[in-house]
Design an enzyme around this catalytic site. Structure first.
Site, PDB file in Angstrom:
ATOM      1  N   CYS A 130       0.838  -1.204   0.000  1.00 48.44           N
ATOM      2  CA  CYS A 130       0.000   0.000   0.000  1.00 48.44           C
ATOM      3  C   CYS A 130       0.879   1.262   0.000  1.00 48.44           C
ATOM      4  CB  CYS A 130      -0.963  -0.047   1.184  1.00 48.44           C
ATOM      5  SG  CYS A 130      -2.438   0.904   0.890  1.00 48.44           S
ATOM      6  N   HIS A 217      -3.620  -5.541   1.023  1.00 44.79           N
ATOM      7  CA  HIS A 217      -2.958  -5.940   2.284  1.00 44.79           C
ATOM      8  C   HIS A 217      -2.913  -7.462   2.411  1.00 44.79           C
ATOM      9  CE1 HIS A 217      -2.524  -1.978   4.135  1.00 44.79           C
ATOM     10  NE2 HIS A 217      -3.562  -1.673   3.377  1.00 44.79           N
ATOM     11  N   GLU A 219      -1.386  -9.051   4.625  1.00 44.61           N
ATOM     12  CA  GLU A 219      -1.171  -9.431   6.033  1.00 44.61           C
ATOM     13  C   GLU A 219      -2.465  -9.667   6.799  1.00 44.61           C
ATOM     14  OE1 GLU A 219      -0.664  -6.552   4.627  1.00 44.61           O
ATOM     15  OE2 GLU A 219      -0.887  -4.841   5.953  1.00 44.61           O
TER      16      GLU A 219
END
Ligand code: XMP
Length: 561
Positions: A130, A217, A219
């Site tokens: 990002c 993202h 994660e």
């Protein structure tokens, strides 16, 4: 051909919110068993050249800590450091690659956080997420603009280069989690698109020098295949061996503790919780009888808890423990106290006084051992937490050093909770201690509404014991963040065997959570709730009504006081 991954397993239906922790926890347990069997492991030493670190540069994203966790899940050591950490602090970590987190700033904001030149000059692989990706694109001659549409939440990612090492093993389309306003509108020279989404033509980009950028993202749990992306980056692209194992951690820590302590002496307060229970035997392994553990029984523990702690440390681990039964002192301090904050403060202060008295008896002590974990370290350096309003005065051993003249020794300071559990297993701690649910420092005093007396403690312990047994029998103990009983000061009318009763109301609370900051009440099966209620009414004297607490946090807190 890249391998395709099957869809993730369905979670147990007691969850309304899915939690990443529960997937990790079971994976880690299996992994630890696979690696070490049931026995404490041998300690292979890792030559210094074999140590490898992925450095996560933090640009202020709320998910930065999750990135570090994902890397550790690949059994690779990583550290989360501020984005502007100078190279001389990074070099000793033996970095093998960089991950740049997201962050709230736009690359065009005045003073926007941008990476330092060493991330390119070191010629190590880089993965920007990002804002991390946009900052690199901006630096390397690309163009970043406000997107026509902001993207928040789920979107579908389509691979355009299935041969890219970063995307190996991923399905050709998959759900990912986006959260951005800006986006790349022109690629920097040498970069190409590896994947796109409806609103992001450059959702994954990369060049031949091993620099990658992801607009989404990977994660967060909502990106189902995020773990594969981390494995690809860390193990294949950065070439890490994945040798960050509990055994290596233990042998490394033992050396460090020996060096730090030298001829000094260490004291450690055992709480019965997982963190101090792992820190203590780790230090014991390094320095043996230069460590003294103090276990204070405040009389506010669950049934059989003091015996269990003593058994584990004295009998199983053969450690020397100073055991202090201070029940009378704590109950005296709590006499006629009904205010929750007063209970917390009195229990906390009494604990510190007794600990000071006991430590003084030991002669000169140089170090205080604490089970501080990585999330506490990261949180204590984050500015947001400083402005937080106080809801409750938490009591834990953390209050000690301020009053006492010790140097701290914190061997778990760079570990996440699941890593601590693995280290504990590798040290030979029993599973029931490793998987213990969190228990508050003020103990049962804050689970008894109104005055804490011996009689009321016994009532609560009896109900809590039944609840625990039933939860464990239903094999739900590990899936729940916490499950416990609360004795209220409400009395109500009932009828038992044709007689009128006027007994206490006991509440049952069971919650799921990832970090205790928020929590959801667990959807326990009704027949389990019925069994818990029946048994409490029948087996616990003076309780004639049981209720189930169906409040989440917020607006409630986990504990009742
Ligand atoms: P609350 O009730 O604030 O609890 O939602 C959040 C988590 O913290 C635990 N807790 C404590 N832990 N000392 C501790 O070590 C304390 O004083 C304390 N008070 C609450 C609680 O059990 C939950 O896990």
């Amino acid at each position: 051909m890249p391998r395709r991954k099957s869809s993730p397993e369905k979670k147990p239906d007691i969850y309304r919110v899915t939690t990443s922790d529960d997937i990790e926890v079971s994976t880690y347990l299996e992994l630890a068993k696979e690696l070490h069997g049931e026995q404490p492991v041998a300690e292979p030493k890792l030559p210094p050249g074999e140590r490898e670190t992925i450095v996560v540069l933090d640009f202020g994203s709320q998910y930065s800590m999750l990135i570090a966790r994902r890397v550790r899940e690949c059994q690779v050591y990583c550290e989360l450091v501020p984005y502007d950490t100078p190279w001389d602090k990074i070099a000793p970590l033996n970095p093998r690659g960089f991950i740049l987190s997201g962050g709230p700033a736009s690359v065009y904001d005045p003073g926007a956080p941008l990476p330092l030149p060493y991330i390119y000059e070191s010629h190590l692989p880089v993965m920007g997420i990002c804002h991390g990706m946009l900052a690199m694109a901006h630096h390397l001659g690309g163009r970043v603009d406000r997107g026509a549409k902001h993207e928040y939440g789920h979107t579908i990612l389509h691979l355009s280069d299935e041969e890219s090492p970063l995307l190996e093993g991923l399905p050709s389309s998959m759900p990912v989690w986006m959260s951005h306003g800006d986006q790349i509108t022109e690629l920097p020279p040498g970069f190409r698109t590896l994947a796109y989404s409806e609103n992001s033509p450059y959702a994954v980009v990369g060049n031949d020098a091993g620099i990658y950028g992801l607009q989404f993202h990977p994660e967060v749990v909502h990106t189902a295949d995020g773990k594969t992306i981390f494995q690809n980056f860390v193990l294949k692209i950065c070439g890490c061996k994945g040798n960050w194992t509990p055994a290596n951690f233990i042998s490394d820590s033992v050396d460090k503790i020996k060096d730090k302590v030298g001829d000094g002496r260490v004291v450690c307060a055992l709480s019965g919780g997982v963190d101090s229970a792992v820190a203590a035997p780790l230090i014991d392994r390094a320095i043996g009888n230069k460590l003294t553990c103090i276990f204070i029984n405040n009389g506010l523990l669950r049934r059989d808890e003091p015996e269990r702690v003593l058994n584990t440390f004295k009998r199983n681990l053969k450690m020397d423990i100073v055991y202090v039964d201070a029940t009378d002192r704590f109950l005296d301090r709590l006499k006629e106290v009904t205010d929750p904050e007063q209970k917390r403060l009195r229990v906390g202060n009494e604990f510190i006084s007794i600990f000071e008295e006991e430590a003084a008896k030991l002669g000169k002590i140089d170090f205080l051992a604490q089970g501080t974990l990585y999330p506490d370290v990261i949180e204590s350096t984050s500015p947001e937490t400083k402005a937080a309003v106080k809801i409750k005065s938490h009591h834990n051993v953390g209050g000690l050093p301020a009053r006492m003249n010790f140097t701290l020794i914190e061997p778990l300071r760079f570990l996440f909770k699941d890593e601590v559990r693995n280290v504990g297993l590798a040290l030979g701690l029993p599973e029931d201690m490793i998987w213990r649910q969190p228990f508050p420092g003020p103990g049962l005093s804050i689970r008894i509404i109104g005055e804490v007396t011996r009689e009321r403690l016994e009532i609560l312990r009896a109900g809590d014991w039944i609840l625990m047994n039933e939860i464990k029998n239903a094999k739900l103990y590990r899936q729940l963040w916490q499950s416990f009983a609360v004795l209220t000061d409400v009395r109500s009318v009932g009828v038992m065997g044709d007689y009128r009763t006027y007994g206490y109301l006991m509440a049952v609370r069971a919650i799921t959570s990832e970090d205790a900051m928020t929590a959801d009440w667990a959807r326990l099966p009704h027949d389990l709730l019925a069994r818990i209620s029946d048994r409490i009414i029948n087996e616990v004297p003076n309780v004639n009504r049981v209720v189930y607490d169906i409040t989440s946090k917020p607006p409630a807190t986990i504990e009742w006081e």
